[in-house]
Scaffold this motif. Structure first.
Motif: not given
Ligand SMILES: [Zn+2]
Length: 286
Positions: A238-249, A261-274
């Protein structure tokens, strides 16, 4: 002697006189003539993406900046668009057939340099102000929201832009940009059929009873982000570059917490979008 001009005139006259689907249409380009072959199925729209921005400056400054030659967009939405015949008036700065300079270095999925195949809409909004630890975002006006809703719908329909290709500047350039910010009403627009949004039931399925804030595997989260379209390296850290992308998402799909910060809810949303937008469903052979 009959001149070639006479011949061209005759051709055009014939095509006009007999203008039905069977007869050819000729366009006189001055030094040559183009015969139109209609209804060719081998074509699609050059415009594939719709990119949303805020200007971070006031109305006057926005118009000046976007018409001074260094940056531009196709449209600019003022703070309070004037009404003519009860319709909001927006600035049309660059013809949709031309390339505007709004995206800069950018990538979405397999496409890089999104100025080429996109329409860019800038909205007058101050962006944010940092007050100590707190970042305060400026809201969009209700007039701006109703205006962008009708505009986006129109542009998406005219070009057949796919929902997942309706993006914010921060989605396609997360290391450099945070516009249109977490107060951009992606959820409200999705309810009107504009852009991508996950199905609630699918999100619940992938959350699978976990706490929304439960931490998740970073490498897997990075892989999912890349699969959806974000430019990110799969480092497992979880480097600063990753954090920026996660925040954009999160600004786009889970604006209540955009710390990156990647968390379960963000992950679930992302998987549902995919599931909804990035998986080609193959019908089983009977
Ligand atoms: Zn922007």
């Amino acid at each position: 002697m009959r001149s070639s001009r006479y011949y061209i005139g005759l051709l055009i006259a014939i095509s006009l006189l007999t203008s039905c689907a069977k007869h050819p249409v000729f366009i006189d380009r001055g030094s040559y003539i183009a015969q139109v072959v209609p209804d060719n199925p081998g074509q699609d729209n050059r415009v594939k993406f719709l990119v949303m921005h805020y200007t971070a400056i006031d109305d006057e400054g926005s118009l000046k900046t976007l018409t001074s030659g260094n940056v531009s967009s196709h449209y600019l939405i003022p703070t309070k668009p004037k009404l003519v015949d009860n319709k909001p008036v927006v600035y049309y700065l660059v013809n949709e057939d031309k390339r505007a300079w709004h995206a800069g270095l950018s990538q979405w999925g397999n496409s890089a340099g999104l100025n080429d195949g996109s329409i860019g809409i800038e909205i007058v909004n101050y962006g944010y102000e940092d007050r100590g630890e707190l970042r305060e975002w400026f809201p969009y006006t209700s007039e701006q929201i109703s205006t962008i809703a009708v505009m986006m719908k129109d542009i998406i329909q005219r070009y057949g832009i796919e929902p997942q290709n309706v993006v914010g500047h921060s989605d396609i350039a997360p290391q450099r940009k945070v516009d249109p910010g977490p107060l951009f009403p992606w959820d409200e627009l999705a309810k009107r059929g504009i852009g991508a949004w996950p199905d609630e039931e699918t999100v619940a399925f992938y959350l699978a009873g976990r706490e929304t804030s439960e931490p998740v595997d970073i490498a897997n989260f990075q892989t999912l982000l890349a699969k959806y379209g974000y430019q990110i390296s799969i480092s497992g850290v979880l480097d600063p570059e990753t954090q920026k992308v996660v925040s954009a998402f999160q600004m786009h799909f889970r604006a209540s917490d955009i710390k990156g910060i990647p968390d379960a809810q963000s992950e679930a949303i992302l998987m549902a979008l995919i599931d909804k937008y990035r998986t080609k469903w193959i019908q089983p052979v009977m």
